[in-house]
Design a protein around this motif. Sequence first.
Motif, short mmCIF file in Angstrom:
data_model
loop_
_atom_site.label_atom_id
_atom_site.label_comp_id
_atom_site.label_asym_id
_atom_site.label_seq_id
_atom_site.Cartn_x
_atom_site.Cartn_y
_atom_site.Cartn_z
N ALA A 1 0.69 -1.32 -0.04
CA ALA A 1 -0.20 0.45 -0.11
C ALA A 1 1.52 1.35 -0.20
CB ALA A 1 -0.81 0.22 1.29
N CYS A 2 1.84 1.25 0.92
CA CYS A 2 2.92 2.38 0.76
C CYS A 2 3.79 2.23 -0.62
CB CYS A 2 3.85 1.61 1.80
SG CYS A 2 5.21 3.68 1.86
N ILE A 3 3.92 1.30 -1.47
CA ILE A 3 4.23 1.49 -2.65
C ILE A 3 3.42 2.26 -3.16
CG2 ILE A 3 5.89 0.67 -4.77
CD1 ILE A 3 6.99 -1.39 -2.05
N ASN A 4 2.45 1.74 -3.75
CA ASN A 4 1.17 2.25 -4.43
C ASN A 4 1.00 3.92 -3.92
OD1 ASN A 4 1.13 -0.59 -5.47
ND2 ASN A 4 -0.40 -1.15 -4.85
N ALA A 5 0.90 4.34 -2.96
CA ALA A 5 0.73 5.54 -2.93
C ALA A 5 2.57 6.30 -3.09
CB ALA A 5 0.98 5.81 -1.08
N ALA A 6 3.16 5.41 -3.12
CA ALA A 6 4.41 6.45 -3.31
C ALA A 6 4.67 6.51 -5.11
CB ALA A 6 5.74 5.97 -2.74
N THR A 7 4.41 5.37 -6.02
CA THR A 7 4.08 5.61 -6.79
C THR A 7 2.88 6.39 -8.19
OG1 THR A 7 4.09 2.97 -6.78
CG2 THR A 7 5.64 3.73 -7.03
N ASP A 8 2.05 6.48 -7.05
CA ASP A 8 0.20 6.41 -7.64
C ASP A 8 0.58 8.41 -8.35
OD1 ASP A 8 -1.99 6.78 -8.90
OD2 ASP A 8 -2.48 8.03 -6.37
N LYS A 9 0.82 8.84 -9.30
CA LYS A 9 1.56 9.65 -9.81
C LYS A 9 0.05 11.06 -10.07
CE LYS A 9 2.53 8.51 -14.01
NZ LYS A 9 3.04 8.75 -15.89
N GLN B 1 -0.73 11.16 -6.21
CA GLN B 1 -0.84 11.40 -4.85
C GLN B 1 0.50 11.68 -4.85
OE1 GLN B 1 -1.63 7.98 -1.82
NE2 GLN B 1 -3.00 6.70 -3.18
N ILE B 2 1.65 11.03 -5.87
CA ILE B 2 2.73 11.89 -5.76
C ILE B 2 3.45 13.90 -6.14
CG2 ILE B 2 4.92 12.21 -7.56
CD1 ILE B 2 4.30 9.55 -7.98
N ASN B 3 1.87 14.25 -6.55
CA ASN B 3 1.77 15.88 -6.27
C ASN B 3 1.62 16.35 -4.97
OD1 ASN B 3 2.15 15.73 -9.74
ND2 ASN B 3 0.31 15.23 -9.88
N GLU B 4 0.64 15.69 -3.99
CA GLU B 4 0.59 15.88 -3.28
C GLU B 4 1.42 16.13 -2.25
OE1 GLU B 4 -2.88 17.42 -2.31
OE2 GLU B 4 -3.18 17.77 -3.36
N ARG C 1 3.46 18.76 -3.68
CA ARG C 1 3.17 20.24 -2.69
C ARG C 1 3.64 20.09 -1.37
NH1 ARG C 1 -0.50 20.82 -6.11
NH2 ARG C 1 -1.48 18.98 -5.58
N GLN C 2 3.48 19.12 -0.74
CA GLN C 2 4.13 18.97 1.29
C GLN C 2 5.35 19.19 1.43
OE1 GLN C 2 1.44 19.22 3.49
NE2 GLN C 2 2.84 20.25 4.73
N LEU C 3 6.14 18.63 0.42
CA LEU C 3 7.71 18.89 1.00
C LEU C 3 7.90 20.46 0.56
CD1 LEU C 3 9.30 15.67 -1.16
CD2 LEU C 3 9.47 16.37 0.68
N VAL C 4 7.62 20.84 -1.01
CA VAL C 4 7.88 21.93 -1.21
C VAL C 4 7.88 23.38 0.27
CG1 VAL C 4 7.39 23.58 -2.56
CG2 VAL C 4 7.75 21.85 -3.70
#
Length: 84
Positions: free
Chosen positions: A33-41, A43-46, A49-52
């Motif tokens: 589930a973690c990998i799926n979220a980390a590679t979902d285009k 979710q990656i945008n979110e 955005r949080q990192l920035v």
Amino acid sequence: MNWLIVVFFVGVYSDGTQDSYIFEKPAFETKDACINAATDKEQINEFVRQLVIDVGHRDIQKVVCATEEKIRTAIELTHGGEDT
């Protein structure tokens, strides 16, 4: 056991450590589930955005999924338990 997304930034300090960012939310029940979220285009945008917002624009070296326990252990080994 919760799995979290961990981002490692480019660059290594002279002591061998490097800057990282841990997404405490969302937490995932499984590694898949973690990998799926980390590679979902979408979710990656979110995540980006949080990192920035939190650390600004930084070059990313890699993104991994790790358990909270492994993250705590790594922090203790590299920083004597100090949360940095």
